[in-house]
Design a protein around this motif. Structure first.
Motif: not given
Ligand SMILES: Nc1ncnc2c1ncn2[C@@H]1O[C@H](COP(=O)(O)OP(=O)(O)OP(=O)(O)O)[C@@H](O)[C@H]1O
Ligand SMILES: Nc1ncnc2c1ncn2[C@@H]1O[C@H](COP(=O)(O)OP(=O)(O)OP(=O)(O)O)[C@@H](O)[C@H]1O
Ligand SMILES: [Mg+2]
Ligand SMILES: [Mg+2]
Lengths: 294, 331, 543, 331
Positions: B109-114, B233-242
């Motif tokens: 799930g985490m991978a997919v979130a990223l 895209m960096v922003q997107g990844v950060c949102v996913a990590i959050a």
């Protein structure tokens, strides 16, 4: 003397009903704090969102041991674990209105019945419209309460020929409800009844109907027991002859019961479900509190 | 010749100057801690501070991404809804996988979130760079889109995480390593990586250049479109990590998850000393900004001075005063 | 400063020899053996249907310095932008090594070995000097940007150019001249086959110009072709192997540089005879109008006192960084400063430019792009921006009158606009400067402070601007000229104050006003300088 | 001399050019009307259009003020809460005056509303210009302050207008003049005055100059502080006018009045063709933008195509598409 602290965690006053909750909670806190000066301190904290409420729980229980927590959760799922964490420190937990996902956490549960709000309104309409007619519905913000009321309403009209023409979100906001109702009126030439699942929205709906001068609408109903709407019921308003209570004062009831448990000799536990009977002209006076802001 | 003699003091002054500018948010932070202590001595207790900083992690992590976007001259209003959307997708997926995969559903799930985060960021970026639409409007649009999608996915209700996963996932928010809560470590790690990219990698330079002066960047052979899109895209990844850190805290996604986070994120970035006009981004300042915001909220809960109705007013006033403090500390 | 140049002040060169025309070269390659490195064929450019450049055919050979001259708006910068891939040509072709090329953006031109140093400074203000120098070409070590090496290399490159700005300084904090050097350093960082300089010396002073020219000669010796644009014809003469003259977007011809005298060049550019560059100094010095005592701008200007009189042109000379700009910005409320100022004997306290304008002081900034004009705005609003109240008495804007005002300014100052170029940013550099001058004078100031009055202005218009300055003082106003061109100061001023490191170190006037004396004062310490200056240099007017 | 002969064609070209650039939002508007008609023929009915345009009046009026603020290089996020606050103050005052003054309480209330608006704008303006705080943060702060104040004033509930005034005041929103609803007339009047100030008065020039390049403005003798502060005051007055039209609509002020209006206002301004970076304001475009926004919402309800959950997504998408249409119509 060590005072026992009762924390009250409720949503911030972001619309009429929650404002009512804040009002009654603060009123209760004031009364109790002066009545039990040396024994009990009630602290009321409001939170604008579920995650803020979780934060508030952490903050309230971080520094001190809470004797009791009275909580009206923003959402059930999200608050379950955090409340459990508070409970595990030995705090008496009173849950108000919305149950947690795990009912074993609560010591005391004081609840309204959102499903009944929807169902009773639906039953009234089915009855008065002779089982058939066109309805439009305004719902609030996508949350559990909203969902339950709509479910109750949809259950309530099952089996009748009442037809829901449209159902849209208006965020429990009277402005948005006004606009939405204008649009419903433009879209549907024949509407028999409107249901707004909250009284704030009903005010906007009524204004839009008044402006349109349409005569086809027989009923415009709300829910929650706002004083202005109850007044209409008392005055036997043609459009809004009934109302469903969902009194924000339940928070006060809950706080008093919690205090009773702390100071009284007998334990107070279990569940207390306030029902949502129809308010009609007959019993409306009982539900009318002109001094409440709601 | 005389120019050379002048050079030395000049350079020193700059160094000093930089340090002061960057100190701004930290000065505000310290001031707030002091005030907090005066109001309620529990304020500085380890538990309370750990709680507050851990909570600020979501905003901080997202704000690190926002520092990229803002320093590249953009803005992203969709982060809150995006967080809700990613949380929703992630939970639904994990729930579906749980019966078969068991606990392994969590890393999956985490991978997919990223990936979803990356895709959302790409989507935002392309609309803005290729579609040439003001970031404000474009991301206001996608904010509506993401928010609706989560509402749709949850039928207007809640998407709770499967009970079988719940306990296994819990430590990601509630666990500690060496006594430090994991979210704090994650946010520090994200900030460190972010600072590394922004200050130590070519991309960071280009990001700042694009934000400072698009024309100059273009003349220097920097692809403005690519640079900006990557920032989103960096922003997107950060949102996913959050979002990944967020799930165990509340255990569910709802249509109100992440509501108004965008405002908090931007506030954190600006308090941190990054200017909204673009140019240089200040990652560590951003981190401080996020903590400042959360401290203010915490202070409101811990103090009994303010009527519940006026909490918002006091918060607003404190933010303004914090900015003034920062302004003064600079000069 | 070479002695040769000192002996040829501009004012002596203005009579034009009539026989230049025949000197034109044949358009075919002059060098028998070498093939042209770059060749343009019938190159043309239109903006929104208006022709800016047409039929330009040009050959550039390796190792030659090819100067391009022409009036303001002749199309020089446009041509250079076409060659360096910044702008795509509308007609014609560009051949590099005899192969037709078309650049999709400046980066491709740079990859092909052609780089342009812009006339307008194009740097990212918020980044540091070194970051700008290496922008888009950052050096890395183990995947990380290698700031230490970049700082070192940038500092070295800048030092070669005689610029000592700290590589860590933000570009917005360094003076204009240093920014120009950063720009040049950036262009020279990589090896290129053709380097184009578009008025690189407009913001530089003598010593720096010399250094730049030496660097250009070195490029030539490395067999690199240099295209060079300047309105300072003595530079052109020193540098140019060949000189191509542009007029109204067409080539007038290409000439062997050394055979062309400066007056010849001027005549070819303008297409007519030029009168004297500097008008006679007929001014009669009147009452003191502006008295400044102990002006201080923190860190930049120390204890400056001076007096300006009605009817005189007062010059301010100094090396770059001497603090002349800062002194006046401080006096006019544009930056924090302390000073006692008397205007017509009345003590005044000027806190902002608005108050200065109301008191009758106009200031023409040296940074026309950043502080002078709204580049995205049309010309008329730019023109009247500082004189809104004067130009539009009453409540609303008088747009017709404004249009007339623009018309008037356009003809008075000979501002050349081509068709749609109605945004200030679309004017050629020199025409922007004229617009700025018109804007400042529109406030009808009784004291005009002009910082670098003829930056980027062609020779014909220079004469015109000098005439304006004289005309102003003849009407009993005072004019203060800050300039880095010494000949200009000598030619136009009645009196020149010299600043060094934030202090006024001396005054020269009359026959003592020579480049030698000014340079001495501007660069050296007390003893020597006292020798150059008048007997009582500083205290003459200051009580 | 040659310059003079060139001038005539020059001026003509300009005129044409302006028309195309400014046409953008109107093109989007017409496209939307056409689509609306295809989806539901009631869409173009006089009542529906009158309703929608009248509804857009609040946003339009506030957005006219926002056009000033934005073109001067600022931003105001507090407008929604400010509207609520002004509404609250106004109603409380009128209610208190009603017993003595009768219907005259209404104009008195209006006058006070305007004064309060002016004061709120001044407050915002001073924090931003004198305090030198980023407009985004400063007005986010005052947004919280105003919102809290109205919550406090209403005890979180409703402040209804006195019944004795209600009917006298009703026509201000529901009345018509020559068949045109009054709010539409008011918003046209506000826009006309706004356009007049921005395009035909000296102040408008200064405003645009400050927004385009602060340094140039300063060097031209324009007081940046004064100009910006006045822009915020204009904004405050516009908010007050909107509030005055708003009161009779629902007859009450609540803590949710004007919620998120700021986003709609900024969106309207940007759809209208004003860039957020400042330097140029387009009043009439702003008006069109406000109507576009309201039409999109209206279209969502009138069409049956979209699930209630996805309304937000489609709205977001349409806004993005409208911006693309506008972008295309320009080139
Ligand atoms: N982007 C543009 N749009 C429209 N016209 C332009 C544009 N750029 C340049 N021009 C016009 O082209 C003409 C030539 O300009 P150019 O900048 O090449 O002149 P120049 O010879 O460099 O003059 P100067 O010596 O003043 O720098 C001018 O009339 C200018 O107004
Ligand atoms: N923002 C700044 N911060 C620090 N030092 C500065 C700044 N701006 C200018 N300086 C320094 O101030 C001094 C004077 O600047 P400037 O070069 O503008 O003077 P000037 O006499 O007007 O020279 P010129 O006009 O020939 O460029 C220089 O030493 C410069 O390095
Ligand atoms: Mg040029
Ligand atoms: Mg200078």
């Amino acid at each position: 003397a060590d005072k026992k602290v009762i924390a009250v965690s409720i949503p911030a006053a972001d619309h009429g009903w929650t404002a009512g909750v804040v009002y009654h909670a603060q009123a209760a806190a004031k009364e109790i704090n002066s009545a039990y000066k040396d024994q009990i301190e009630v602290v009321v904290k409001t939170s604008p969102s579920a995650s803020a409420q979780v934060s508030a729980l952490e903050d309230l229980s971080a520094g001190r041991k809470l004797a009791a927590l009275v909580i009206l959760p923003h959402t059930s799922e999200e608050l379950t674990l955090p409340v459990k964490a508070v409970k595990e420190k030995g705090t008496f937990v009173t849950v108000v209105d919305r149950g947690l996902s795990d009912p074993t956490i609560q010591d005391l549960y004081v609840a309204g019945d959102n499903i009944a709000v929807g169902r009773n309104t639906a039953k009234f309409l089915a009855d008065k419209l002779g089982g058939k007619g066109n309805l439009v519905v305004l719902r609030g913000i996508p949350t559990v309460i909203d969902d339950e009321r709509i479910k109750g309403f949809q259950d309530g009209i099952k089996g009748s020929n009442l037809k829901i023409l449209d159902i849209q979100y208006a965020d429990w906001n009277s402005d948005k409800a006004f606009k939405l109702m204008q649009d419903y009126l433009a879209k549907y030439p024949q509407i028999d009844a409107v249901w707004a699942n909250d009284d704030d929205m009903l005010l906007g709906v009524l204004e839009a109907i008044k402006q349109s001068k349409r005569k086809d609408i027989k009923y415009a109903l709300g829910g929650n027991g706002m004083k202005d709407v109850v007044k209409k019921v008392i005055d036997n308003d043609a459009l809004t002859p009934v109302e469903t209570p969902y009194p924000p004062s339940m928070i006060k009831t809950a706080i008093y019961l919690t205090v009773a448990n702390l100071v009284g000799k007998a334990p107070v536990r279990g569940a207390l479900k306030l029902d949502a009977p129809l308010i009609t002209q007959k019993n409306a006076k009982e539900y009318y509190f002109p001094d409440s802001p709601f | 010749m005389n120019a050379i003699t002048q050079d030395a003091p000049l350079r020193q002054e700059r160094e000093l100057h930089i340090n002061w500018t960057e100190a701004g948010p930290f000065v505000a932070l310290v001031a707030l801690l002091a005030i907090g202590f005066l109001i309620n001595s529990d304020f500085l207790s380890a538990t309370n501070l750990a709680n507050v900083i851990a909570r600020s992690a979501f905003i901080a992590i997202i704000a690190v991404g926002a520092t990229f976007v803002i320093s590249s001259g953009g803005l992203d209003l969709s982060v809150g809804s995006m967080a809700a959307f990613i949380t929703g997708v992630m939970i639904m997926l994990m729930n579906r996988m749980a019966p078969e995969w068991g606990v392994w559903a969590i890393p999956a799930g985490m991978a997919v979130a990223l990936l979803v985060g990356l895709a959302c960021g790409l989507f935002n970026g392309l609309i803005i760079t290729v579609g040439k639409i003001e970031p404000f409007i474009a991301t206001l649009g996608t904010m509506g889109i993401f928010r609706s999608l989560i509402t749709y996915m949850s039928d207007g209700g809640t998407i709770p995480i499967d009970a079988s996963l719940r306990n296994a996932y819990r430590p990601v928010y509630f666990g500690t390593v060496g006594g430090v809560p994991i979210p704090i470590l994650v946010s520090l790690a994200v900030a460190a990586v972010g600072a590394f990219i922004l200050y130590r990698m070519k991309y960071g330079r280009r990001c700042a250049a694009v934000g400072a002066n698009e024309d100059v960047a273009r003349y220097s052979g920097i692809s403005v479109i690519k640079t900006r899109t990557i920032a989103y895209m960096v922003q997107g990844v950060c949102v996913a990590i959050a979002a990944i850190c967020y799930v165990p805290r509340l255990g569910a996604a709802t249509p109100t998850t992440g509501l108004l986070w965008e405002l908090q994120v931007i506030t954190a970035v600006v308090i941190g000393g990054t200017v909204l006009r673009g140019g240089k981004g200040r990652i560590w300042g951003t981190l401080a900004g996020a903590v400042v915001l959360e401290l203010i909220a915490n202070l409101m809960v811990l103090s009994d001075l303010v009527s519940e109705y006026l909490v918002g007013a006091v918060q607003g006033a404190i933010i303004i005063i914090a900015m003034l403090v920062q302004r003064l500390s600079k000069k | 400063m070479s002695a040769q140049m000192l002996e040829r002040p501009w004012s002596r060169l203005v009579t034009v020899s009539p026989r230049v025309g025949e000197a034109a070269l044949d358009a075919s390659p002059a060098e028998g053996t070498a093939a042209p490195l770059l060749r343009t064929h019938e190159l043309g450019k239109q903006y929104a249907g208006v022709t800016v450049l047409s039929g330009v055919t040009l050959d550039i050979f390796p190792g030659e310095i090819h100067a391009i001259i022409g009036e303001n708006g002749a199309g020089k910068s446009t041509l250079m932008k076409l060659l360096s891939g910044h702008v795509a040509p509308s007609d014609g072709e560009i051949f590099l090594d005899a192969r037709a090329v078309s650049f999709n953006g400046p980066h491709q031109a740079q990859d092909a070995g052609i780089v342009l140093v812009h006339q307008e400074i194009l740097l990212a203000d918020g980044l540091t000097v070194a970051e700008n120098v290496f922008l888009g070409r950052e050096l890395t070590r183990h995947g990380m940007v290698d700031d230490r090496t970049m700082h070192r290399l940038a500092a070295r490159k800048l030092a070669e150019l005689g610029c000592h700005a700290s590589p860590r300084a933000l570009v917005r904090d360094v003076p204009l001249a240093d920014r120009q050097m950063v720009q040049i350093a950036r262009a020279l960082l990589d090896e290129h086959r053709i380097v184009i300089f578009d008025e690189p010396t407009a913001v530089l002073t003598g010593e720096e110009v010399d250094r730049l020219l030496r660097i250009i000669f070195r490029l030539k010796s490395q067999n690199i072709a240099v295209l060079y644009i300047s309105h300072r014809l003595e530079e052109v003469q020193r540098l140019g192997d060949k000189v191509t003259v542009l007029r109204d977007g067409r080539t007038v011809g290409t000439y062997p540089g050394h055979s062309l005298s400066q007056p010849d060049m001027a005549r070819l550019m303008v297409g007519r005879e030029l009168s004297a560059l500097y008008p006679p100094k007929t001014g009669v010095r009147g009452e003191p109008i502006l008295q400044v005592r102990s002006a201080n701008v923190p860190r930049l200007v120390h204890d400056a006192s001076f007096v300006a009189h009605r009817g005189e042109v007062l010059g301010f000379a100094g090396m770059i960084g001497a603090g002349r700009t800062e002194l006046f910005e401080g006096l006019l409320g544009l930056r924090p400063a302390k000073a006692q100022v008397e205007l017509d004997g009345r003590s005044v306290h000027i806190r902002s430019m608005r108050e200065a304008i109301e008191l009758g002081i106009g200031y023409l900034t040296e940074d026309r792009k950043g502080k002078g004009l709204l580049l995205q705005e049309r010309l008329a609003p730019n023109l009247t921006l500082s004189a809104l109240t004067r130009f539009h008495p009453g409540v609303w804007l008088r747009q017709r009158r404004e249009a007339e005002g623009l018309q008037e300014a356009v003809s008075t100052y000979d501002i050349r606009l081509k068709g749609k170029s109605t945004r200030a940013g679309q004017l050629s550099g020199g025409n922007q400067q004229k617009l700025l001058l018109a804007k400042v004078l529109l406030t009808d100031p009784s004291i005009v402070v002009i910082d670098e009055p003829t930056r980027g202005i062609d020779i014909a218009n220079k004469a015109q601007i000098y005439a304006f300055i004289r005309e102003l003082v003849a009407r009993g106003k005072a004019c203060i000229v800050i300039s880095s061109e010494m000949q200009e100061l000598i030619g136009v001023c009645d009196r020149v104050l010299v600043m060094r490191q934030g202090r006024i170190v001396g005054e020269v006037s009359a026959e003592r006003m020579t480049e030698h004396n000014i340079a001495l004062l501007a660069t050296t310490d007390g003893a020597l300088a006292a020798d150059a200056a008048n007997p009582s240099p500083i205290k003459e007017d200051a009580p």
